[in-house]
Design a protein around this motif. Structure first.
Motif, PDB file in Angstrom:
ATOM      1  N   LYS A 108     -98.020  14.509 -31.656  1.00 49.38           N
ATOM      2  CA  LYS A 108     -97.184  15.203 -32.170  1.00 49.38           C
ATOM      3  C   LYS A 108     -97.742  16.727 -32.876  1.00 49.38           C
ATOM      4  O   LYS A 108     -97.247  17.606 -32.632  1.00 49.38           O
ATOM      5  CB  LYS A 108     -96.002  14.683 -32.835  1.00 49.38           C
ATOM      6  CG  LYS A 108     -94.886  15.750 -33.377  1.00 49.38           C
ATOM      7  CD  LYS A 108     -93.680  15.226 -33.887  1.00 49.38           C
ATOM      8  CE  LYS A 108     -92.465  16.020 -34.169  1.00 49.38           C
ATOM      9  NZ  LYS A 108     -91.911  16.392 -32.837  1.00 49.38           N
ATOM     10  N   PHE A 128     -99.625  18.610 -29.875  1.00 52.80           N
ATOM     11  CA  PHE A 128     -99.083  19.484 -28.813  1.00 52.80           C
ATOM     12  C   PHE A 128     -97.895  19.573 -29.222  1.00 52.80           C
ATOM     13  O   PHE A 128     -96.990  20.462 -28.408  1.00 52.80           O
ATOM     14  CB  PHE A 128     -98.990  18.254 -27.583  1.00 52.80           C
ATOM     15  CG  PHE A 128    -100.305  17.606 -27.105  1.00 52.80           C
ATOM     16  CD1 PHE A 128    -101.162  18.684 -26.530  1.00 52.80           C
ATOM     17  CD2 PHE A 128    -100.679  16.608 -27.440  1.00 52.80           C
ATOM     18  CE1 PHE A 128    -102.405  18.081 -26.392  1.00 52.80           C
ATOM     19  CE2 PHE A 128    -101.657  16.130 -27.053  1.00 52.80           C
ATOM     20  CZ  PHE A 128    -102.814  16.966 -26.622  1.00 52.80           C
ATOM     21  N   THR A 186     -94.814  18.390 -29.276  1.00 48.95           N
ATOM     22  CA  THR A 186     -94.077  17.885 -28.260  1.00 48.95           C
ATOM     23  C   THR A 186     -92.721  17.359 -28.613  1.00 48.95           C
ATOM     24  O   THR A 186     -92.428  16.945 -29.963  1.00 48.95           O
ATOM     25  CB  THR A 186     -94.648  16.679 -27.571  1.00 48.95           C
ATOM     26  OG1 THR A 186     -94.940  15.591 -28.650  1.00 48.95           O
ATOM     27  CG2 THR A 186     -95.896  16.949 -26.759  1.00 48.95           C
ATOM     28  N   ASP A 187     -91.632  17.425 -27.744  1.00 49.65           N
ATOM     29  CA  ASP A 187     -90.275  17.127 -28.406  1.00 49.65           C
ATOM     30  C   ASP A 187     -90.176  15.537 -28.262  1.00 49.65           C
ATOM     31  O   ASP A 187     -89.503  14.946 -29.016  1.00 49.65           O
ATOM     32  CB  ASP A 187     -89.248  17.576 -27.199  1.00 49.65           C
ATOM     33  CG  ASP A 187     -89.091  19.071 -27.378  1.00 49.65           C
ATOM     34  OD1 ASP A 187     -89.404  19.680 -28.404  1.00 49.65           O
ATOM     35  OD2 ASP A 187     -88.778  19.839 -26.520  1.00 49.65           O
ATOM     36  N   VAL A 211     -95.389  12.572 -22.493  1.00 45.66           N
ATOM     37  CA  VAL A 211     -94.984  13.545 -23.372  1.00 45.66           C
ATOM     38  C   VAL A 211     -94.053  14.706 -22.766  1.00 45.66           C
ATOM     39  O   VAL A 211     -94.471  14.983 -21.685  1.00 45.66           O
ATOM     40  CB  VAL A 211     -96.140  14.323 -24.186  1.00 45.66           C
ATOM     41  CG1 VAL A 211     -96.732  13.060 -25.068  1.00 45.66           C
ATOM     42  CG2 VAL A 211     -97.038  14.969 -23.527  1.00 45.66           C
ATOM     43  N   SER A 212     -93.055  15.132 -23.330  1.00 44.45           N
ATOM     44  CA  SER A 212     -92.281  16.045 -22.611  1.00 44.45           C
ATOM     45  C   SER A 212     -91.812  17.382 -23.618  1.00 44.45           C
ATOM     46  O   SER A 212     -92.048  17.097 -24.864  1.00 44.45           O
ATOM     47  CB  SER A 212     -90.944  15.311 -22.314  1.00 44.45           C
ATOM     48  OG  SER A 212     -90.243  15.076 -23.421  1.00 44.45           O
ATOM     49  N   HIS A 213     -91.391  18.344 -22.944  1.00 46.27           N
ATOM     50  CA  HIS A 213     -91.009  19.271 -23.727  1.00 46.27           C
ATOM     51  C   HIS A 213     -89.939  20.017 -23.036  1.00 46.27           C
ATOM     52  O   HIS A 213     -89.650  19.985 -21.782  1.00 46.27           O
ATOM     53  CB  HIS A 213     -92.307  20.510 -24.011  1.00 46.27           C
ATOM     54  CG  HIS A 213     -91.929  21.452 -25.067  1.00 46.27           C
ATOM     55  ND1 HIS A 213     -90.943  22.519 -25.081  1.00 46.27           N
ATOM     56  CD2 HIS A 213     -92.354  21.537 -26.432  1.00 46.27           C
ATOM     57  CE1 HIS A 213     -91.018  23.097 -26.180  1.00 46.27           C
ATOM     58  NE2 HIS A 213     -91.542  22.410 -27.233  1.00 46.27           N
ATOM     59  N   PHE A 246     -96.837  23.187 -21.018  1.00 44.40           N
ATOM     60  CA  PHE A 246     -98.066  22.624 -21.352  1.00 44.40           C
ATOM     61  C   PHE A 246     -99.242  23.367 -20.721  1.00 44.40           C
ATOM     62  O   PHE A 246     -98.964  23.545 -19.297  1.00 44.40           O
ATOM     63  CB  PHE A 246     -98.266  21.183 -21.147  1.00 44.40           C
ATOM     64  CG  PHE A 246     -97.264  20.536 -21.773  1.00 44.40           C
ATOM     65  CD1 PHE A 246     -97.343  20.086 -23.349  1.00 44.40           C
ATOM     66  CD2 PHE A 246     -95.996  19.477 -21.176  1.00 44.40           C
ATOM     67  CE1 PHE A 246     -96.530  19.466 -23.980  1.00 44.40           C
ATOM     68  CE2 PHE A 246     -95.445  18.596 -22.129  1.00 44.40           C
ATOM     69  CZ  PHE A 246     -95.481  18.687 -23.273  1.00 44.40           C
TER      70      PHE A 246
END
Length: 310
Positions: free
Chosen positions: A25, A28, A30-31, A112-114, A120
């Motif tokens: 986190k 990056f 990330t969500d 990992v996602s966003h 990314f």
């Protein structure tokens, strides 16, 4: 180096996952972050993963990724997974996925996602690969350590806890809880079952009864293999009334749900802070209750609350 030292100092899988989550986190922004284990055709989402991956649509996405990871065994970068799956209900767009490979064996992957498409960059993707590559050994070591610990405290046939673990938990409970109930359960006429159907069926009956126990107790309760055809349950913080209800429910459930049909007898004992008590005394009272249940015709529950031997 600092990352490896910190990971190697983690004593549990949960600690390792939580530390990695914080690093990911931070690196990056990330969500959502998920850790997925793969075994044969199944996948398991580890505790500590964000809840989005446990939702119906999240699991659909994880299943899609798992299939690709098994085939390609390489890192994957999705700029817009919604387009890839033709599903706009997926609550994220950008994804980075890196397999966890140890000794040429695929153990799982980190995802990992966003919410923003094309979030990314390629540099972020390469950094993420490096991070997971250096973390995989720590994750697999934590998994192995916990599996070995589980084997030590678990009866291999029934998958209930071992007697020694139950004893230790009751001693701790007597120090911190206000009360507790102990149930000693014995399969009636078990020798006859073995003689009639064979020892394999006898083992299957033990497993069936163990599963029924697990289905009828709380996650905080402890089911254990006491020895032979005897099983035990400890209910920390439970009143005698609650313990008696559980025992009666088990007697009824075993009769209804075993094949070949068998019955069980139960002895129930109880302790609380208001009177001085010992673990051995708790066990002995339940054993006497079980003896009386057998004498009175089996397939029943006998409560032995006082400390007198009979």
């Amino acid at each position: 180096i600092i990352l490896r030292l910190r990971l190697n100092s983690s004593t549990s899988l949960d600690e390792t996952v939580q530390f990695l989550k914080s690093q990911i986190k931070k690196s990056f922004n990330t969500d959502d972050i998920g850790f997925v284990l793969l075994k044969d055709t199944e996948f398991t989402i580890l505790n500590g993963s964000n809840s989005v991956f446990l939702s119906e649509v999240g699991k659909k996405c994880v299943e899609f990724i798992a299939e690709n990871i098994r085939v390609k065994k390489e890192a994957l970068l999705y700029s817009n997974i919604q387009n890839q799956l033709a599903d706009e209900t997926i609550p994220f767009s950008s994804l980075m996925v890196v397999p966890m490979i140890e000794s040429d064996s695929l153990k799982g992957f980190c995802i990992v996602s966003h919410s923003i498409p094309y979030y990314f960059t390629f540099d972020m993707f390469k950094l993420f690969q490096s991070l997971i590559h250096h973390s995989t050994l720590a994750i697999t070591n934590s998994m192995l350590r916990e599996e070995l610990e589980r084997m030590v405290i678990t009866d291999q046939l029934t998958q209930l806890f071992a007697k020694g673990f139950l004893n230790d938990e009751i001693k701790q409970s007597m120090e911190k809880d206000e009360e507790g109930t102990f149930i000693l359960l014995d399969i009636d006429n078990f020798k006859k079952v073995n003689d009639t159907f064979g020892h394999q069926t006898g083992d299957e009956i033990l497993v069936q009864v163990a599963n029924i126990i697990q289905q009828n107790i709380r996650s905080s309760d402890i089911g254990a293999r006491w020895g032979g055809e005897e099983l035990a349950i400890y209910l920390p913080g439970a009143s005698l009334k609650t313990g008696s209800q559980v025992a009666h429910r088990l007697v009824e459930a075993v009769y209804k749900n075993t094949k070949p049909k068998i019955t069980v007898s139960c002895g129930v004992s109880y302790w609380n802070k208001k009177r001085k008590d010992q673990v051995e005394s708790l066990f002995n009272r339940a054993d006497v209750g079980l003896y009386h249940a057998k004498e009175r015709g089996k397939n029943q529950v006998v409560i032995k609350e006082d400390k007198s031997p009979f």
